[in-house]
Design an enzyme around this catalytic site. Structure first.
Site, PDB file in Angstrom:
ATOM      1  N   GLY A  13       0.835  -1.195   0.000  1.00  0.00           N
ATOM      2  CA  GLY A  13       0.000   0.000   0.000  1.00  0.00           C
ATOM      3  C   GLY A  13       0.867   1.241   0.000  1.00  0.00           C
ATOM      4  O   GLY A  13       2.002   1.225  -0.474  1.00  0.00           O
ATOM      5  N   CYS A  14       0.352   2.304   0.555  1.00  0.00           N
ATOM      6  CA  CYS A  14       1.077   3.567   0.611  1.00  0.00           C
ATOM      7  C   CYS A  14       2.382   3.385   1.382  1.00  0.00           C
ATOM      8  O   CYS A  14       2.395   2.816   2.474  1.00  0.00           O
ATOM      9  CB  CYS A  14       0.208   4.606   1.309  1.00  0.00           C
ATOM     10  SG  CYS A  14       1.049   6.172   1.563  1.00  0.00           S
ATOM     11  N   PHE A  15       3.478   3.864   0.818  1.00  0.00           N
ATOM     12  CA  PHE A  15       4.762   3.638   1.482  1.00  0.00           C
ATOM     13  C   PHE A  15       4.842   4.300   2.841  1.00  0.00           C
ATOM     14  O   PHE A  15       5.551   3.834   3.721  1.00  0.00           O
ATOM     15  CB  PHE A  15       5.974   3.982   0.618  1.00  0.00           C
ATOM     16  CG  PHE A  15       5.936   5.211  -0.248  1.00  0.00           C
ATOM     17  CD1 PHE A  15       5.394   6.410   0.156  1.00  0.00           C
ATOM     18  CD2 PHE A  15       6.496   5.142  -1.517  1.00  0.00           C
ATOM     19  CE1 PHE A  15       5.395   7.534  -0.662  1.00  0.00           C
ATOM     20  CE2 PHE A  15       6.513   6.253  -2.354  1.00  0.00           C
ATOM     21  CZ  PHE A  15       5.957   7.453  -1.916  1.00  0.00           C
ATOM     22  N   TRP A  16       4.094   5.379   3.068  1.00  0.00           N
ATOM     23  CA  TRP A  16       4.133   6.050   4.372  1.00  0.00           C
ATOM     24  C   TRP A  16       3.627   5.123   5.475  1.00  0.00           C
ATOM     25  O   TRP A  16       4.064   5.211   6.617  1.00  0.00           O
ATOM     26  CB  TRP A  16       3.274   7.300   4.379  1.00  0.00           C
ATOM     27  CG  TRP A  16       3.562   8.290   3.304  1.00  0.00           C
ATOM     28  CD1 TRP A  16       4.759   8.501   2.654  1.00  0.00           C
ATOM     29  CD2 TRP A  16       2.651   9.228   2.742  1.00  0.00           C
ATOM     30  NE1 TRP A  16       4.623   9.509   1.737  1.00  0.00           N
ATOM     31  CE2 TRP A  16       3.340   9.978   1.760  1.00  0.00           C
ATOM     32  CE3 TRP A  16       1.305   9.520   2.976  1.00  0.00           C
ATOM     33  CZ2 TRP A  16       2.737  10.991   1.033  1.00  0.00           C
ATOM     34  CZ3 TRP A  16       0.713  10.525   2.237  1.00  0.00           C
ATOM     35  CH2 TRP A  16       1.424  11.254   1.278  1.00  0.00           C
ATOM     36  N   CYS A  17       2.690   4.229   5.131  1.00  0.00           N
ATOM     37  CA  CYS A  17       2.072   3.348   6.127  1.00  0.00           C
ATOM     38  C   CYS A  17       2.919   2.113   6.438  1.00  0.00           C
ATOM     39  O   CYS A  17       2.625   1.386   7.380  1.00  0.00           O
ATOM     40  CB  CYS A  17       0.686   2.918   5.655  1.00  0.00           C
ATOM     41  SG  CYS A  17      -0.503   4.276   5.652  1.00  0.00           S
TER      42      CYS A  17
END
EC number: 1.8.4.11
Length: 180
Positions: A13-17
């Protein structure tokens, strides 16, 4: 003599997560957000978000294997994302948000494939595990604004809703493995 570091590259998913929870661990020396698995050279964030580059948002983790094992990183990875969602994670939809492990060696390839097979065999999910396991071809680093995004933007609504619960889950489940 200093230990040689190793790298792991994960897409969930989103790399920030993925970046923020992984940074919590003892033995994780650096986490870099970027892109892998596609066909476009040096893609931009906007290009990857368009879904036309073939790349997934990934984190590349540099770690000390004497302090944290590759399998521990896989445990964390499968704790903070849903490996049964094909080309998505929660509200983020598209192949750029797929679940994938990009391996750096034959050993990682074997361990990751065995881990995914074991998850499927355990039957702990309602759906099949769709996590791809493939050798890393090229890693492209995301722009500076995407590095340590959660740390720099803790009040960002997306981070509060999606990243913070993952960090809390990791802190609860892996308390003994976190950096002091």
């Amino acid at each position: 003599m200093a230990t040689e570091t190793e790298r792991a590259t994960l897409a969930g998913g989103c790399f920030w997560c993925i970046e923020a929870p992984v940074e919590e661990f003892d033995g994780v020396l650096d986490v870099t957000s970027g892109y892998a698995g596609g066909h476009t050279e040096n893609p931009t964030y906007r290009e990857v978000c368009s879904g036309t580059t073939g790349h997934a948002e990934v984190v590349q983790i540099e770690y000390d294997p004497e302090r944290i094992a590759y399998e521990d990183l896989l445990d964390v990875f499968f704790t903070v994302h849903d490996p049964t969602q094909l080309n998505r994670q929660g509200p983020d939809v598209g192949s750029q948000y797929r679940s994938a492990i990009f391996t750096h060696s034959d050993d990682q390839q074997e361990k990751a494939a065995a881990y995914v097979d074991a998850l499927d065999a355990e039957g702990g999910y309602d759906d099949d595990v769709v996590t791809e396991v493939e050798p890393l071809d090229t890693f492209y680093e995301a722009s500076e604004e995407h590095q340590n995004y959660y740390e720099k933007n803790p009040d960002d609504a997306y981070c509060s809703i999606h990243a913070q619960p993952k960090i809390e889950k990791v802190r609860e489940k892996f308390a003994e493995k976190l950096a002091a």
